[in-house]
Scaffold this active site. Structure first.
Site, mmCIF file in Angstrom:
data_model
loop_
_atom_site.group_PDB
_atom_site.id
_atom_site.type_symbol
_atom_site.label_atom_id
_atom_site.label_comp_id
_atom_site.label_asym_id
_atom_site.label_seq_id
_atom_site.Cartn_x
_atom_site.Cartn_y
_atom_site.Cartn_z
ATOM 1 N N HIS A 131 -9.695 1.868 0.445
ATOM 2 C CA HIS A 131 -9.584 0.724 1.359
ATOM 3 C C HIS A 131 -10.686 0.713 2.415
ATOM 4 C CE1 HIS A 131 -7.663 -2.531 3.482
ATOM 5 N NE2 HIS A 131 -6.612 -2.500 2.686
ATOM 6 N N GLU A 189 -11.306 -4.019 -2.889
ATOM 7 C CA GLU A 189 -10.448 -2.944 -3.396
ATOM 8 C C GLU A 189 -10.308 -3.093 -4.908
ATOM 9 O OE1 GLU A 189 -6.809 -3.323 -0.785
ATOM 10 O OE2 GLU A 189 -8.216 -4.606 0.257
ATOM 11 N N HIS A 238 0.801 -1.233 0.000
ATOM 12 C CA HIS A 238 0.000 0.000 0.000
ATOM 13 C C HIS A 238 0.833 1.282 0.000
ATOM 14 C CE1 HIS A 238 -3.381 -2.523 0.090
ATOM 15 N NE2 HIS A 238 -3.584 -2.633 1.377
#
Ligand code: GLA
Length: 382
Positions: free
Chosen positions: A208, A346, A133
């Site tokens: 997210h 996602e 991420h």
């Protein structure tokens, strides 16, 4: 006699343009309130978008984060269906990415490195041997600039962030924009992403949010019924990096082509489920040659009747069943988020694409603009 502001609005309306009420200095309908200060002293604002039926989405300019999303159940009772925190400090300290905008590269990059134009780039390893991420401080932990772009038919919040050349090891200054749109007459939240760069780089932007459509996050999400429009997924190794294979879901616990409870097969004796400690994988969405918006996922929560449909232009979707939630994180209202009390869907390019030439490319070059859209549509069923 019309006042000058009224004339300005009237002329803009006549020209068929959407007036930005904030830009005209008369204030939009969007509500704002203070969400506190970051440790560095940046003021954080909460922007609340509301529509005609009472659906409400709140976003903060820390991480361009969706902090709450209130939608009705089958009896018209509204509840917040996303996990999150009450304070900016918790978002700064948090490791769960609740509701955040993830970048520069959402999901994992193997070994904290990738090759682009023959050059090797090193990025921080923050997930065992890999990058997750974006790195140590991803886009979900940056302060974004917010502008109210509301129009007569929708409340619109545009957030932008310029990631400097070399930030977290990525090449090129990247200008990223995320726009949240809540139409007046529809219970849907549209998220548009755009990005441009001044050097060749890689980008993968996503949101997210952890959903719990019961609206009661003390309950787990295992009875939610999920459909994914995907006949393949990308199997992973023990560190959740794709092997490169696109594997058929048919005959496996990864087959959600027909509506199936999340919990129905989650504890089966399956190597991939063991690697993920449950579901934590990327599904390959039915491709659309034109990259058009199409249905990717549908989730039905039987007790409340709430239904979430996700449309996206992205080629993949990471379905994560909240396997790392263990009750140690306390969220909104002090609730301990226990094992599997939220799930993420996602929309994204595939994990570790920069190291997999057979995956859809995540490269962005100067002069190009990345556009990506995801829509969260809410309804109810009997
Ligand atoms: C993503 C990852 C998961 C996990 C969560 C955050 O969904 O795929 O493995 O890291 O983010 O906890």
């Amino acid at each position: 006699m019309l006042k000058p502001v009224a004339i300005a609005i009237a002329s803009v309306a006549l020209l068929g343009l959407s007036p930005s009420f904030t830009a005209l200095g008369i204030g939009g309908r969007m509500q704002t309130s203070s969400f506190g200060k970051t440790k560095e002293g940046n003021e954080i604002t909460k922007y609340t978008l509301t529509n005609k039926s009472g659906m409400e989405a709140s976003v903060i300019n820390f991480g361009a984060t969706l902090v709450s999303l209130k939608v009705p159940d089958r009896n018209g009772k509204f509840a917040d269906v996303v996990l999150g925190y009450d304070s900016v400090t918790d978002y700064e300290d948090g490791k769960s990415y609740f509701g955040g905008t993830i970048g520069r590269y959402g999901n994992r990059i193997a070994g904290g490195q990738f090759t682009l134009d023959g050059m090797v780039f090193h990025i921080p390893k923050n997930d065992g041997p890999n990058t997750l991420h974006g790195g140590t401080i991803g886009f979900n932990k940056r302060v974004w600039t917010a502008v109210d772009r509301s129009r007569p038919d929708a409340e619109v919040l545009e957030l932008s962030y310029v990631s400097p050349d070399g930030e977290e090891g990525y090449p090129g200054a990247l200008t990223a924009k995320v726009t949240y749109t809540l139409p007046t007459g529809k219970n849907e939240l549209r998220i548009d992403y755009s990005a441009s760069t001044d050097k060749d780089t890689v980008v993968n932007l996503t949101n997210h949010s952890y959903f719990n459509l019961t609206g009661t996050p003390s309950q787990d999400i295992l009875k939610h019924e999920l459909t994914l429009r995907a006949s393949e997924f990308t199997p992973v190794d023990a560190t959740l990096i794709p092997t490169g294979e696109l594997r058929k879901v048919a005959g496996t616990p990864f087959d959600f082509t027909k509506s199936t409870a999340i919990g129905a097969r989650i504890n089966q004796d399956d190597q991939q489920l063991k690697f993920g400690k449950g579901y934590d994988h990327n599904w390959v969405l039915e491709p659309d040659p034109k990259g058009a918006l199409r249905l990717a996922a549908r989730v039905v929560e039987p007790t409340s009747g709430r239904v979430l449909e996700i449309e996206t232009t992205e080629p993949g979707i990471q379905f994560y069943s909240g396997n790392f939630l263990d009750g140690s994180v306390h969220g909104k209202g002090g609730i301990a988020y226990a094992y599997r009390t939220g799930f993420c869907l996602e929309t994204q390019h595939f994990p570790d694409s920069p190291n997999h030439p057979n995956f859809p490319s995540t490269e962005l070059k100067p002069g190009q603009t990345l556009h990506s859209t995801t829509v969260l549509k809410f309804s109810t069923t009997k």
